[in-house]
Design a protein around this motif. Structure first.
Motif, short mmCIF file in Angstrom:
data_model
loop_
_atom_site.label_atom_id
_atom_site.label_comp_id
_atom_site.label_asym_id
_atom_site.label_seq_id
_atom_site.Cartn_x
_atom_site.Cartn_y
_atom_site.Cartn_z
N ALA A 71 0.87 -1.18 0.00
CA ALA A 71 0.00 0.00 0.00
C ALA A 71 0.90 1.22 0.00
CB ALA A 71 -0.91 -0.01 1.22
N ARG A 72 1.19 1.73 -1.19
CA ARG A 72 2.11 2.85 -1.32
C ARG A 72 2.04 3.40 -2.74
NH1 ARG A 72 8.26 0.87 -2.11
NH2 ARG A 72 8.19 2.66 -3.51
N ALA B 20 -2.35 -5.23 6.84
CA ALA B 20 -3.71 -5.24 7.38
C ALA B 20 -4.53 -6.37 6.78
CB ALA B 20 -4.39 -3.90 7.12
N ARG C 98 -3.15 -0.02 5.56
CA ARG C 98 -1.72 -0.15 5.76
C ARG C 98 -1.25 -1.55 5.35
NH1 ARG C 98 -0.50 2.59 11.71
NH2 ARG C 98 -1.21 4.72 11.17
N GLN C 99 0.00 -1.62 4.97
CA GLN C 99 0.59 -2.90 4.61
C GLN C 99 0.49 -3.85 5.80
OE1 GLN C 99 4.46 -2.54 2.86
NE2 GLN C 99 5.06 -4.62 3.35
N LYS D 285 -6.27 4.14 2.19
CA LYS D 285 -6.90 4.08 3.51
C LYS D 285 -6.47 2.88 4.34
CE LYS D 285 -9.87 7.60 3.37
NZ LYS D 285 -9.95 8.65 4.40
#
Length: 226
Positions: A142-143, A176, A173-174, A171
């Motif tokens: 997620a980036r 999750a 995070r890595q 929305k």
């Protein structure tokens, strides 16, 4: 047609486009430079020259994104993250958008992409439209990276990967764990895109080129996109 100041404020990131709308000659000149490093197909650059009526992806294979994805998954596996492994049953599936959209580029459109075709489906919606996970799984990446812009990649419980690209906001995070229908971000036009849309890509494996038709994938799981 947007004014030069409005164009400058858009987060399209098309190789730092000039303030004035690019001419066909400008677009082809940029494409020639990108083709030299294998970044974007000529067919996609032609679409970029008509950004007024096309909200589509303007890039294909992106080494930066693929390297980041490979590195992220390697870290997950090294940590023994069980969520990366496929599970049964995979759970329910849902649609990535809950408001009307326009299909601006279908899956499989032929072109000069490394895969030989468009690897996802482009759903044109206004910037900021909520985007939701189509299936449960774990967030591998997620980036912001490369042509995909701000993107979220989810390894789903059936072993497939869902890539949500060109987002304006992330929305999650890595690492999750997500349920189907969880919000992953907001639509946008980051990375190489000609306008705001969601690029939804489903891969049978992590690597580029393992893509499958998102519409058929979801339909077979009870979520009809079209």
């Amino acid at each position: 047609m947007p004014t030069p100041s409005e164009v400058a404020g858009m987060d399209h990131d098309i190789a730092k486009a000039p303030e004035a709308p690019p001419t066909r000659r400008d677009a082809l000149r940029v494409a020639a430079g990108l083709l030299a490093v294998g970044a974007v197909p000529l067919t996609a650059s032609r679409a970029a020259a008509h950004a007024d009526d096309a909200d589509v992806c303007a890039g294909g294979y992106d080494a930066e994104f693929e390297a980041a994805l490979a590195e992220a998954e390697a870290l997950f596996e090294a940590d023994g993250n069980r969520a990366v492994a496929p599970e049964r049953p995979p759970g329910r599936y849902t649609l990535p958008l809950r408001r009307g959209f326009r299909v601006s580029a279908r899956y499989g459109v032929r072109g000069d992409w490394l895969a030989g075709h468009h690897t996802g489906i482009d759903l044109a919606v206004p910037t900021g439209t909520p985007v939701y996970a189509v299936g449960s799984g774990v967030v591998v990446l997620a980036r912001r990276s490369g042509a995909y812009g701000k993107a979220v990649t989810v390894r789903m419980r059936d072993g497939h990967y869902a890539v949500y690209a060109h987002l304006s906001r992330i929305k999650v995070r890595q690492g999750a764990a997500l349920r189907a229908g969880a919000r992953v971000g907001s639509s946008g036009a980051t990375g190489r895109a000609t306008g705001p849309h969601l690029h939804l890509e489903i891969r049978s494996r992590r690597r580029y080129g393992s893509d499958i038709d998102p519409v058929r994938y979801l339909a077979r799981r009870g979520a009809r996109l079209l």
